[in-house]
Design an enzyme around this catalytic site. Structure first.
Site, PDB file in Angstrom:
ATOM      1  N   LYS A 183     -61.701  11.216  16.179  1.00 24.00           N
ATOM      2  CA  LYS A 183     -60.360  10.707  15.855  1.00 24.00           C
ATOM      3  C   LYS A 183     -59.466  11.903  15.559  1.00 24.00           C
ATOM      4  O   LYS A 183     -59.741  12.678  14.639  1.00 24.00           O
ATOM      5  CB  LYS A 183     -60.443   9.790  14.640  1.00 24.00           C
ATOM      6  CG  LYS A 183     -59.084   9.353  14.136  1.00 24.00           C
ATOM      7  CD  LYS A 183     -59.214   8.274  13.082  1.00 24.00           C
ATOM      8  CE  LYS A 183     -57.874   7.967  12.454  1.00 24.00           C
ATOM      9  NZ  LYS A 183     -57.971   6.906  11.460  1.00 24.00           N
ATOM     10  N   LYS A 236     -60.190   8.371  19.936  1.00 29.25           N
ATOM     11  CA  LYS A 236     -58.887   7.828  19.532  1.00 29.25           C
ATOM     12  C   LYS A 236     -57.898   8.960  19.302  1.00 29.25           C
ATOM     13  O   LYS A 236     -58.289   9.930  18.640  1.00 29.25           O
ATOM     14  CB  LYS A 236     -59.095   7.048  18.237  1.00 29.25           C
ATOM     15  CG  LYS A 236     -57.860   6.481  17.639  1.00 29.25           C
ATOM     16  CD  LYS A 236     -58.185   5.805  16.340  1.00 29.25           C
ATOM     17  CE  LYS A 236     -56.893   5.561  15.601  1.00 29.25           C
ATOM     18  NZ  LYS A 236     -57.094   5.277  14.228  1.00 29.25           N
TER      19      LYS A 236
HETATM   20  C1  PBG Z   1     -56.566   4.559   9.389  1.00 25.40           C
HETATM   21  C2  PBG Z   1     -56.337   4.078  10.769  1.00 25.40           C
HETATM   22  C3  PBG Z   1     -55.245   4.462  11.532  1.00 25.40           C
HETATM   23  C4  PBG Z   1     -55.354   3.793  12.742  1.00 25.40           C
HETATM   24  C5  PBG Z   1     -56.511   3.007  12.705  1.00 25.40           C
HETATM   25  N1  PBG Z   1     -57.118   3.209  11.454  1.00 25.40           N
HETATM   26  C6  PBG Z   1     -54.100   5.306  11.171  1.00 25.40           C
HETATM   27  C7  PBG Z   1     -54.270   6.675  10.717  1.00 25.40           C
HETATM   28  O1  PBG Z   1     -55.318   7.289  10.832  1.00 25.40           O
HETATM   29  O2  PBG Z   1     -53.278   7.182  10.192  1.00 25.40           O
HETATM   30  C8  PBG Z   1     -54.367   3.935  13.843  1.00 25.40           C
HETATM   31  C9  PBG Z   1     -54.322   2.874  14.867  1.00 25.40           C
HETATM   32  C10 PBG Z   1     -53.093   2.842  15.681  1.00 25.40           C
HETATM   33  O3  PBG Z   1     -52.226   3.743  15.614  1.00 25.40           O
HETATM   34  O4  PBG Z   1     -52.961   1.893  16.452  1.00 25.40           O
HETATM   35  N2  PBG Z   1     -57.489   4.083   8.676  1.00 25.40           N
END
Ligand code: PBG
Length: 312
Positions: A183, A236
């Protein structure tokens, strides 16, 4: 004829629909930056889950927005927390729908970071091990409420192993783990933070999310999560990281998920509203590209529409 030799086919089973459930709502609330996406009440989310299943989707990914936030994220692991209540409600009405829950603390923390923080003047630090303890409690409480698979999205070190061990010890050896393994700290999460009410109140997430310049590091992170017991590994965001997706799929041969995130969704929606791209054609092209690159499952805010489009 062309269809006969087509290499990549999409089906409703490829997609996971993210849903946001809020403890504060009686009625759905639209997310301004994500047309077509809503925060829902518990009652509405059950209807939405049933609709998703009727459309041919097999899984939903749940995000909770609690009434109350604090510095221990207590709502995340409360027995009667918003996600726990939602799980029981969905399971009683749609027992065959696969439920996946986001396991993270940012929505439940008053400061909006994904972990327990230590603040020292202008500096703050997210405390890894203290955070992992709370993530384990959260995953266990979701399992007790009937979740099929937990999806830790926090990016702390060692959390997959700790969650796997605790689930097994608690008698939840059938509960799966989808790990947000690679991520990246990305500019494309903005709209999600509006949807999940989780923007950090200070600082950013670069100390715990990955530098987007690093691909080998991503592979090392994925290897660690697999070793610790992840059943599905996720990359991601999606399109800017399609090279990573391909490498993860090729190298590990594990079920691989990709999250087409909120900013990616909002961009196409905005372009479509301006009439500069054809939404359906663009979305089908993107999803086919992700599957061609190795995605076994795709998390997307278009899952419902896609389930219809791929049948037409
Ligand atoms: C955080 C989380 C995020 C997303 C999924 N889980 C945001 C972040 O890390 O700031 C992002 C998903 C998206 O942008 O569609 N727990």
């Amino acid at each position: 004829m062309r269809n006969l030799v087509r290499e990549t086919h999409l089906s409703g089973h490829d997609f996971i629909l993210p849903l946001f459930v809020s403890e504060k709502l009686e009625q759905r609330r639209p997310i301004a930056s994500m047309p077509g996406v809503f925060q829902l009440s518990v009652k509405e989310i059950v209807d939405e889950a049933r609709r998703a299943q009727d459309l041919g989707l097999q899984a939903v990914l749940l995000f909770g927005i609690p009434e109350h936030k604090d510095e221990q994220a207590s709502g995340a692991y409360a027995e009667n927390g918003i996600v726990q209540k939602t799980l029981r409600a969905i399971k009683s009405k749609c027992p065959d729908l696969v439920t996946i829950t986001d396991v993270c603390l940012c929505e439940y923390m008053s400061h909006g970071h994904c972990g327990v923080t230590h603040i020292d003047g202008d500096h703050f630090q997210v405390l890894n091990d203290e955070t992992v303890e709370l993530l384990v409690k959260t995953a266990l409480s979701h399992a007790a409420a009937g979740v099929d698979m937990v999806a830790p999205s926090d990016m702390m070190d060692g959390r997959i192993g700790a969650i796997r061990e605790a689930l097994d010890a608690g008698g939840f050896d059938q509960t799966g783990i989808m790990s947000y393994a690679a991520k990246f700290a990305s500019a494309f999460y903005g709209p999600f933070r509006e949807a999940a009410e989780s923007p950090p109140q200070f600082g950013d997430r670069r100390s715990y999310q990955m530098d987007y310049a690093n691909a080998d590091e991503a592979l090392r992170e994925v290897a660690l999560d697999i070793e610790e017991g992840a059943d599905i590994v996720m990359v991601k965001p999606a399109l800017p990281y399609i090279d990573i997706l391909w490498r993860v799929h090729e190298r590990f041969g594990k079920p691989t998920a990709v999250y087409h995130v909120s900013g990616e969704y909002a961009m196409i929606k905005a372009a479509a509203e301006k009439g500069v791209v054809d939404e359906r054609a663009a979305v089908l092209e993107i999803m086919t590209a992700l599957k061609r690159a190795g995605a076994d499952v795709i998390i997307t805010y278009w899952a419902r529409e896609l389930a219809k489009w791929v049948r037409e």
